[in-house]
Design a protein around this motif. Structure first.
Motif, PDB file in Angstrom:
ATOM      1  N   THR A   1       8.167   5.422   4.931  1.00 21.11           N
ATOM      2  CA  THR A   1       6.961   6.791   4.285  1.00 21.11           C
ATOM      3  C   THR A   1       7.505   8.445   5.480  1.00 21.11           C
ATOM      4  O   THR A   1       7.810   9.405   5.312  1.00 21.11           O
ATOM      5  CB  THR A   1       6.140   6.609   4.328  1.00 21.11           C
ATOM      6  OG1 THR A   1       6.014   6.038   5.721  1.00 21.11           O
ATOM      7  CG2 THR A   1       5.803   5.538   3.528  1.00 21.11           C
ATOM      8  N   GLY A   2       7.824   7.786   6.852  1.00 17.52           N
ATOM      9  CA  GLY A   2       8.555   9.251   7.959  1.00 17.52           C
ATOM     10  C   GLY A   2       9.895   9.558   7.637  1.00 17.52           C
ATOM     11  O   GLY A   2      10.252  10.893   7.988  1.00 17.52           O
ATOM     12  N   GLN A   3       9.979   8.311   7.749  1.00 13.91           N
ATOM     13  CA  GLN A   3      11.882   9.378   7.047  1.00 13.91           C
ATOM     14  C   GLN A   3      11.879  10.083   5.811  1.00 13.91           C
ATOM     15  O   GLN A   3      12.726  10.927   6.278  1.00 13.91           O
ATOM     16  CB  GLN A   3      13.256   7.633   7.270  1.00 13.91           C
ATOM     17  CG  GLN A   3      14.480   7.864   7.433  1.00 13.91           C
ATOM     18  CD  GLN A   3      15.219   8.490   8.519  1.00 13.91           C
ATOM     19  OE1 GLN A   3      14.029   8.361  10.062  1.00 13.91           O
ATOM     20  NE2 GLN A   3      16.073   9.554   9.001  1.00 13.91           N
ATOM     21  N   ASP A   4      11.412   9.676   4.913  1.00 11.54           N
ATOM     22  CA  ASP A   4      11.197  10.046   3.863  1.00 11.54           C
ATOM     23  C   ASP A   4      11.199  12.124   4.014  1.00 11.54           C
ATOM     24  O   ASP A   4      11.349  12.201   2.676  1.00 11.54           O
ATOM     25  CB  ASP A   4      10.586   9.147   2.650  1.00 11.54           C
ATOM     26  CG  ASP A   4      11.532   8.417   1.942  1.00 11.54           C
ATOM     27  OD1 ASP A   4      12.535   8.314   2.172  1.00 11.54           O
ATOM     28  OD2 ASP A   4      10.610   7.284   0.760  1.00 11.54           O
ATOM     29  N   ALA A   5      10.440  11.469   5.059  1.00  8.73           N
ATOM     30  CA  ALA A   5       9.256  13.571   5.292  1.00  8.73           C
ATOM     31  C   ALA A   5      10.603  14.486   5.465  1.00  8.73           C
ATOM     32  O   ALA A   5      10.268  15.574   5.877  1.00  8.73           O
ATOM     33  CB  ALA A   5       8.556  13.165   6.124  1.00  8.73           C
TER      34      ALA A   5
ATOM     35  N   TYR B   1       0.726  -1.406  -0.227  1.00 12.60           N
ATOM     36  CA  TYR B   1      -0.005   0.125  -0.001  1.00 12.60           C
ATOM     37  C   TYR B   1       1.081   1.110  -0.088  1.00 12.60           C
ATOM     38  O   TYR B   1       0.702   2.153  -0.271  1.00 12.60           O
ATOM     39  CB  TYR B   1      -0.869  -0.617   1.178  1.00 12.60           C
ATOM     40  CG  TYR B   1      -1.948  -0.703   1.181  1.00 12.60           C
ATOM     41  CD1 TYR B   1      -2.095  -1.607   0.190  1.00 12.60           C
ATOM     42  CD2 TYR B   1      -2.107  -1.669   2.249  1.00 12.60           C
ATOM     43  CE1 TYR B   1      -3.332  -3.078   0.282  1.00 12.60           C
ATOM     44  CE2 TYR B   1      -2.835  -1.985   2.410  1.00 12.60           C
ATOM     45  CZ  TYR B   1      -3.656  -3.154   1.906  1.00 12.60           C
ATOM     46  OH  TYR B   1      -4.772  -4.247   1.010  1.00 12.60           O
ATOM     47  N   TRP B   2       1.942   0.932   0.442  1.00 14.17           N
ATOM     48  CA  TRP B   2       3.234   2.151   0.935  1.00 14.17           C
ATOM     49  C   TRP B   2       4.381   1.204   0.813  1.00 14.17           C
ATOM     50  O   TRP B   2       4.896   0.215   0.763  1.00 14.17           O
ATOM     51  CB  TRP B   2       2.699   3.070   1.735  1.00 14.17           C
ATOM     52  CG  TRP B   2       2.657   2.579   3.008  1.00 14.17           C
ATOM     53  CD1 TRP B   2       3.645   2.358   3.622  1.00 14.17           C
ATOM     54  CD2 TRP B   2       1.874   2.667   4.125  1.00 14.17           C
ATOM     55  NE1 TRP B   2       3.318   1.576   4.777  1.00 14.17           N
ATOM     56  CE2 TRP B   2       2.352   1.747   5.192  1.00 14.17           C
ATOM     57  CE3 TRP B   2       0.360   2.068   3.263  1.00 14.17           C
ATOM     58  CZ2 TRP B   2       1.223   1.252   5.894  1.00 14.17           C
ATOM     59  CZ3 TRP B   2      -0.505   2.112   4.511  1.00 14.17           C
ATOM     60  CH2 TRP B   2      -0.064   1.099   6.093  1.00 14.17           C
ATOM     61  N   PRO B   3       5.336   2.368   0.441  1.00 13.72           N
ATOM     62  CA  PRO B   3       6.707   2.491   0.256  1.00 13.72           C
ATOM     63  C   PRO B   3       6.806   1.043   1.472  1.00 13.72           C
ATOM     64  O   PRO B   3       7.131   1.898   2.435  1.00 13.72           O
ATOM     65  CB  PRO B   3       7.512   2.755  -0.374  1.00 13.72           C
ATOM     66  CG  PRO B   3       6.559   3.707  -1.355  1.00 13.72           C
ATOM     67  CD  PRO B   3       5.834   3.970  -0.058  1.00 13.72           C
ATOM     68  N   GLU B   4       8.054  -0.216   1.170  1.00 12.70           N
ATOM     69  CA  GLU B   4       8.655  -0.691   2.395  1.00 12.70           C
ATOM     70  C   GLU B   4       8.440  -0.490   3.226  1.00 12.70           C
ATOM     71  O   GLU B   4       9.025  -0.119   4.656  1.00 12.70           O
ATOM     72  CB  GLU B   4      10.111   0.644   2.080  1.00 12.70           C
ATOM     73  CG  GLU B   4      10.884   0.321   0.446  1.00 12.70           C
ATOM     74  CD  GLU B   4      12.009   0.496   0.413  1.00 12.70           C
ATOM     75  OE1 GLU B   4      13.178   0.645   1.389  1.00 12.70           O
ATOM     76  OE2 GLU B   4      12.516   2.045  -0.199  1.00 12.70           O
ATOM     77  N   GLY B   5       7.346  -0.439   4.010  1.00 14.09           N
ATOM     78  CA  GLY B   5       6.599  -1.074   5.373  1.00 14.09           C
ATOM     79  C   GLY B   5       6.952  -2.041   6.182  1.00 14.09           C
ATOM     80  O   GLY B   5       6.396  -3.043   5.320  1.00 14.09           O
ATOM     81  N   LEU B   6       6.261  -1.882   7.168  1.00  8.66           N
ATOM     82  CA  LEU B   6       6.267  -2.832   7.530  1.00  8.66           C
ATOM     83  C   LEU B   6       5.060  -3.909   7.109  1.00  8.66           C
ATOM     84  O   LEU B   6       3.868  -3.109   7.208  1.00  8.66           O
ATOM     85  CB  LEU B   6       5.711  -3.302   9.131  1.00  8.66           C
ATOM     86  CG  LEU B   6       6.732  -2.733  10.588  1.00  8.66           C
ATOM     87  CD1 LEU B   6       6.366  -2.385  12.108  1.00  8.66           C
ATOM     88  CD2 LEU B   6       7.529  -3.732  10.517  1.00  8.66           C
TER      89      LEU B   6
END
Length: 259
Positions: free
Chosen positions: A178-182, A20-25
């Protein structure tokens, strides 16, 4: 559904991927795919098992999940994600459409593809009106993964460029992509965002029990969240841990080096 969420994290461990989103758990994406109470369904199947399914909010039938659960133990035996492979290889890459969908099926060790057949049958039941295109969904590929230790264990976290090597990282975690990329490149040199399926208390305990201990250590737990402050080799940093909204079985960790 805290008990079901815990069963999902026990099944998926620290496996991650771009669904659903990049490289998530994987665990977080499975839980997200079961979030819509309006679309939640369960069906008894042979062998004392049932299929639980729903949609991800607010994305409709194009992003949905199902679990094959043992009725007696409550264990997850297999799981499936219908998805559009969003962000594979890049956080900016778009998603597939309804005619090029992907079905990812995950199997507990000892469960074979034949036993996961109810998940294949579930995948064919989405109404056309619940899809963005309004047309029949077509899976371009179906992939199977056995959730053995090679897939569920933590892998070494690659620190962002410039992030001090002296700062200990929680060992059972993955980068919260997604948090780190922000973060800006400058901030990423002193802030690292991780995720784990361990509890906030376990994360804090790791830092409080380090040997040698952190200098000037402080720690507090406040409800569902908590923090640790301290320093090592003259580098001061903080660790904040809390669950995402509506996902008590997942813990977000933010490690920040003091300026």
């Amino acid at each position: 559904m805290p008990a079901l969420d815990r069963a999902v994290t026990a099944f998926a461990g620290l496996a991650s991927g771009s669904y659903y989103w990049p490289e998530g758990l994987l665990a977080e994406q499975l839980i997200a795919g079961l979030a819509s109470s309006r679309h939640r369904r369960q069906q008894a199947v042979a062998g004392g098992r049932r299929v639980l399914s729903s949609y991800r909010l607010p994305n409709g039938g194009g992003e949905r999940a199902a679990l094959l659960v043992d009725d007696r133990s409550g264990d997850v035996l297999a799981a499936a994600l219908a998805h559009r492979e969003c962000g594979v290889g890049s956080s900016t890459k778009g998603c597939r459409d309804d005619q090029h969908a992907v079905l990812s099926i995950f199997l507990r060790p000892g469960i074979d593809r034949a036993q996961a057949q109810p998940l294949l049958e579930w995948s064919r039941t989405v109404p056309n009106e619940d899809l963005d295109s309004g047309e029949e969904e077509k899976f371009e590929k179906t992939e199977y993964t056995t959730m053995d230790a090679a897939h569920t264990k933590a892998l070494p976290v690659v620190r962002p460029k410039g992030f001090a090597a002296q700062v200990p990282l929680y060992p059972r975690a993955v980068i919260y992509r997604t948090g780190q990329d922000a973060l800006s490149d400058k901030k990423a040199r002193r802030v690292l965002r991780l995720q784990t399926v361990d509890s906030v208390a376990q994360v804090l305990a790791f830092y409080k029990q380090l040997s040698p201990p952190l200098d000037g250590i402080e720690s507090e737990m406040d409800g569902a969240s908590g923090y640790v402050l301290g320093s090592r080799n003259g580098i001061a940093f903080s660790v904040n841990a809390k669950p995402p909204r509506d996902m008590p079985a997942i813990t977000n960790i933010e490690i920040e080096i003091a300026e």
